[in-house]
Write an enzyme that holds these catalytic residues in place. Sequence first.
Site, PDB file in Angstrom:
ATOM      1  N   ASP A 130      58.740  56.867  19.139  1.00 35.33           N
ATOM      2  CA  ASP A 130      60.305  56.244  18.808  1.00 35.33           C
ATOM      3  C   ASP A 130      60.641  56.197  17.462  1.00 35.33           C
ATOM      4  O   ASP A 130      61.644  56.657  16.938  1.00 35.33           O
ATOM      5  CB  ASP A 130      60.201  54.753  19.023  1.00 35.33           C
ATOM      6  CG  ASP A 130      59.536  54.431  20.435  1.00 35.33           C
ATOM      7  OD1 ASP A 130      59.633  55.617  21.176  1.00 35.33           O
ATOM      8  OD2 ASP A 130      59.197  53.343  20.808  1.00 35.33           O
TER       9      ASP A 130
ATOM     10  N   GLY B  80      66.012  46.102  25.582  1.00 32.57           N
ATOM     11  CA  GLY B  80      64.951  46.172  26.787  1.00 32.57           C
ATOM     12  C   GLY B  80      65.333  47.262  27.784  1.00 32.57           C
ATOM     13  O   GLY B  80      64.971  47.038  28.713  1.00 32.57           O
TER      14      GLY B  80
ATOM     15  N   HIS C 215      53.818  57.579  27.137  1.00 32.55           N
ATOM     16  CA  HIS C 215      52.311  57.115  26.864  1.00 32.55           C
ATOM     17  C   HIS C 215      51.450  58.156  26.270  1.00 32.55           C
ATOM     18  O   HIS C 215      50.212  58.099  26.513  1.00 32.55           O
ATOM     19  CB  HIS C 215      51.960  56.312  27.961  1.00 32.55           C
ATOM     20  CG  HIS C 215      52.592  54.942  28.287  1.00 32.55           C
ATOM     21  ND1 HIS C 215      52.087  53.873  27.882  1.00 32.55           N
ATOM     22  CD2 HIS C 215      53.663  54.774  28.906  1.00 32.55           C
ATOM     23  CE1 HIS C 215      52.819  52.895  28.056  1.00 32.55           C
ATOM     24  NE2 HIS C 215      53.917  53.574  28.612  1.00 32.55           N
ATOM     25  N   THR C 216      51.965  59.151  25.907  1.00 30.42           N
ATOM     26  CA  THR C 216      51.109  60.379  25.369  1.00 30.42           C
ATOM     27  C   THR C 216      50.981  60.209  23.800  1.00 30.42           C
ATOM     28  O   THR C 216      50.001  60.630  23.131  1.00 30.42           O
ATOM     29  CB  THR C 216      51.653  61.800  25.641  1.00 30.42           C
ATOM     30  OG1 THR C 216      53.204  61.794  25.335  1.00 30.42           O
ATOM     31  CG2 THR C 216      51.495  62.006  27.213  1.00 30.42           C
ATOM     32  N   ASP C 217      52.012  59.647  23.087  1.00 32.56           N
ATOM     33  CA  ASP C 217      51.866  59.302  21.838  1.00 32.56           C
ATOM     34  C   ASP C 217      50.908  58.833  20.947  1.00 32.56           C
ATOM     35  O   ASP C 217      50.057  59.320  20.412  1.00 32.56           O
ATOM     36  CB  ASP C 217      53.219  58.759  21.164  1.00 32.56           C
ATOM     37  CG  ASP C 217      53.624  57.240  21.437  1.00 32.56           C
ATOM     38  OD1 ASP C 217      52.819  56.953  22.296  1.00 32.56           O
ATOM     39  OD2 ASP C 217      54.633  56.808  20.778  1.00 32.56           O
TER      40      ASP C 217
ATOM     41  N   GLU D 182      55.721  46.869  14.465  1.00 35.58           N
ATOM     42  CA  GLU D 182      55.614  46.725  15.984  1.00 35.58           C
ATOM     43  C   GLU D 182      54.348  46.220  16.229  1.00 35.58           C
ATOM     44  O   GLU D 182      54.260  45.076  17.193  1.00 35.58           O
ATOM     45  CB  GLU D 182      55.999  47.992  16.687  1.00 35.58           C
ATOM     46  CG  GLU D 182      57.171  48.400  16.431  1.00 35.58           C
ATOM     47  CD  GLU D 182      57.962  48.404  17.534  1.00 35.58           C
ATOM     48  OE1 GLU D 182      57.938  47.417  18.550  1.00 35.58           O
ATOM     49  OE2 GLU D 182      59.408  48.994  17.502  1.00 35.58           O
TER      50      GLU D 182
ATOM     51  N   LEU E  54      65.444  52.403  25.244  1.00 37.75           N
ATOM     52  CA  LEU E  54      66.029  53.269  24.330  1.00 37.75           C
ATOM     53  C   LEU E  54      65.680  52.869  23.005  1.00 37.75           C
ATOM     54  O   LEU E  54      66.315  53.182  21.901  1.00 37.75           O
ATOM     55  CB  LEU E  54      67.314  53.377  24.564  1.00 37.75           C
ATOM     56  CG  LEU E  54      68.049  53.568  25.968  1.00 37.75           C
ATOM     57  CD1 LEU E  54      69.424  53.391  25.943  1.00 37.75           C
ATOM     58  CD2 LEU E  54      67.563  54.920  26.337  1.00 37.75           C
ATOM     59  N   SER E  55      64.390  52.186  22.748  1.00 37.11           N
ATOM     60  CA  SER E  55      64.091  51.952  21.356  1.00 37.11           C
ATOM     61  C   SER E  55      64.682  51.302  20.443  1.00 37.11           C
ATOM     62  O   SER E  55      64.865  51.625  19.187  1.00 37.11           O
ATOM     63  CB  SER E  55      63.624  53.559  20.665  1.00 37.11           C
ATOM     64  OG  SER E  55      62.530  53.755  21.312  1.00 37.11           O
TER      65      SER E  55
ATOM     66  N   SER F 235      64.007  48.551  19.361  1.00 36.65           N
ATOM     67  CA  SER F 235      63.313  47.725  18.306  1.00 36.65           C
ATOM     68  C   SER F 235      62.832  48.958  17.122  1.00 36.65           C
ATOM     69  O   SER F 235      62.789  48.414  15.861  1.00 36.65           O
ATOM     70  CB  SER F 235      61.833  47.178  18.810  1.00 36.65           C
ATOM     71  OG  SER F 235      61.291  48.067  19.418  1.00 36.65           O
TER      72      SER F 235
HETATM   73  C1  GLA Z   1      57.386  52.712  23.859  1.00 33.41           C
HETATM   74  C2  GLA Z   1      56.441  52.913  22.604  1.00 33.41           C
HETATM   75  C3  GLA Z   1      56.331  54.421  22.326  1.00 33.41           C
HETATM   76  C4  GLA Z   1      55.640  55.048  23.502  1.00 33.41           C
HETATM   77  C5  GLA Z   1      56.609  54.928  24.806  1.00 33.41           C
HETATM   78  C6  GLA Z   1      55.950  55.402  25.804  1.00 33.41           C
HETATM   79  O1  GLA Z   1      58.687  53.335  23.482  1.00 33.41           O
HETATM   80  O2  GLA Z   1      56.996  52.292  21.660  1.00 33.41           O
HETATM   81  O3  GLA Z   1      55.290  54.385  21.257  1.00 33.41           O
HETATM   82  O4  GLA Z   1      54.410  54.981  23.723  1.00 33.41           O
HETATM   83  O5  GLA Z   1      56.721  53.491  24.804  1.00 33.41           O
HETATM   84  O6  GLA Z   1      55.957  56.848  25.875  1.00 33.41           O
END
Ligand code: GLA
Length: 389
Positions: free
Chosen positions: A169, A120, A32-34, A158, A123-124, A126
Amino acid sequence: MKTEILHQFRTRFGQAPLLVQAPGRINLIGEHTDYNLGWVLPGAIDKSLWFALGLHPDPNQFQMLAADLGESHGFPAGVPFVPERAGWAEYVQAVVWVLEQEGYPVKGLQGVFGGDIPMGAGLSSSAALCCGFIFGIAALQGLDIPRPEIARLAQAAEHRIGLNCGLMDQYAVLFGQRDHLICLDCKTLAFERFPLQLTGYTLVLINSRIKHELAAGSGYNERRQSCERVVARLQAEHPALGSLRDVEPSLLSAYQDRLDPLDYRRAAYVLAENQRVLHTVAALQQNDLREVGRTLFEAHEGMRTEYEITVPELDLLVELAHAEPGVLGARQVGGGFGGCTLNLIRSAEKDAILARMTGAYAQHTGIQPEIIEVHTHDGVQVVDLEESA
Ligand code: GLA
């Protein structure tokens, strides 16, 4: 999986496809820093989606098949898109919609995709879906879309689905490199790849099997809003501040009484998490894995108590890791509210440790967790069909 995707494409469409591989990602630290324009430390992994794609005989039609689910979705070009849920078909359609909105001349296509990134699980999957699909469309139709632009378009898809995510991601999926992590500065979008050397240690994911659905009102967007409220409040007197990235801890503390306590706590987490990313980079450069591990535990604690994005099952997995001297560190990975923990485990004791941890987890929760060993991998690429024949 790759062979199965190719087989399904050839059987169904009778063409030679373009094959694209899009990896998932881990993030060593920096959650949650991005979207707060701070730092993150992700890498692409050897779990991927594969896309077999070809042009549709009708330039105004799209037809995609999700091989794993045995589902198919077709839609015409140029139709306004209003998502009703956050399933794979919506992501596919959101990608086409975003490209059309941005004026890219997208022609109809047909394809099959599938892979081994658990959905879900943080691991991204999406981002792999959106980035891989855009990359594939561009490669197939000769559109020149540079990778940073693919990242931005994938992020827009997204957002369209309802998750106001940052760019971590997409950058990991597009710019990852085998045996490397990426330190991404989300303010400038400059990144540095550096080797991930874990002599004697291994990164292992443990999937809690608690599925998160970030786009479906999970609290992700609400965290982002808290951060934005804090920035807006500070900006009133410090107009030069652009994001939490520019906020010194002393400035934030000075405003504690003037901010909503929940917003304050969340912003404090973000400031601390940014420092943890930089600290981890320094520890990695000094090969101090103990310090890396300690920081991972600390980061989980921040997510649990300050940002409040963990769930009891994930906390339990981290507690179990704490009790193992052979685990240097562990924390929840990704957006939160479920998914996997990332564990830095002494390789020689790995199997025994994992057996104890998964046994205890299953006993407490009644859920059998999934162990996923990961290695860093190259970012999105076209796969040579000769080699994969
Ligand atoms: C998800 C979001 C990212 C990032 C992370 C938390 O993966 O898609 O942009 O904010 O949560 O670090």
